[in-house]
Design an enzyme around this catalytic site. Sequence first.
Site, short mmCIF file in Angstrom:
data_model
loop_
_atom_site.label_atom_id
_atom_site.label_comp_id
_atom_site.label_asym_id
_atom_site.label_seq_id
_atom_site.Cartn_x
_atom_site.Cartn_y
_atom_site.Cartn_z
N HIS A 34 -18.19 21.81 -17.69
CA HIS A 34 -18.24 20.39 -18.04
C HIS A 34 -19.46 19.74 -17.42
O HIS A 34 -20.11 20.31 -16.56
CB HIS A 34 -16.98 19.68 -17.53
CG HIS A 34 -16.86 19.75 -16.04
ND1 HIS A 34 -16.42 20.88 -15.38
CD2 HIS A 34 -17.18 18.85 -15.06
CE1 HIS A 34 -16.46 20.67 -14.08
NE2 HIS A 34 -16.92 19.44 -13.85
N HIS A 115 -25.81 17.82 -15.50
CA HIS A 115 -25.84 19.27 -15.37
C HIS A 115 -24.47 19.87 -15.67
O HIS A 115 -23.46 19.18 -15.67
CB HIS A 115 -26.26 19.66 -13.95
CG HIS A 115 -25.23 19.31 -12.91
ND1 HIS A 115 -25.09 18.03 -12.41
CD2 HIS A 115 -24.28 20.07 -12.29
CE1 HIS A 115 -24.09 18.02 -11.54
NE2 HIS A 115 -23.58 19.24 -11.44
#
Length: 171
Positions: A34, A115
């Site tokens: 995620h 990220h």
Amino acid sequence: MKYGVVLFPSKKLQDIANSYRKRYDPNYALIPPHLTLRTPFELTDLEAAEVVSTLREYAKNASPITLRIKKFSSFAPVNNVIYMKVEPNEEIMALNERLYADPLEGTPEYAFVPHVTVAQKLSDDEHSDVLGTLKLRKIDHEETVDRFHLLYQLENGSWTVYETFILGEEG
């Protein structure tokens, strides 16, 4: 209860991340790959209902988000997290900023770096070896994500979806 807000990338990108996470990320079994939009925060049930309403408004007024990934990077020396670096864009930065406004007020601990984590809690030597290997790997991935999720943490430490919000959609 502890909550967080994330984007889940496509299965293709999750598969790439998981090919490393299953070996190098102790949180592998607790949450799928995620992109964290808002770090975890505590809410009561009543506050959660208010937050859901607010997030619905945020989603309605936001556009789908393009995720562009062209390299692996690391947060070292702050910590030994290795990640797929998502190139920042206006949509993702604006959504992150909104998620620290009323009623979710708070101050991020670190500057927002979009990220997807692939490794964490590594020794210095392991971090150096894994990062060196990943930096040699070519990655050029782009996709559009049209939703984000409010998650909550279960007693066993795993995270599950509380509510999903479609970007740019009424309702």
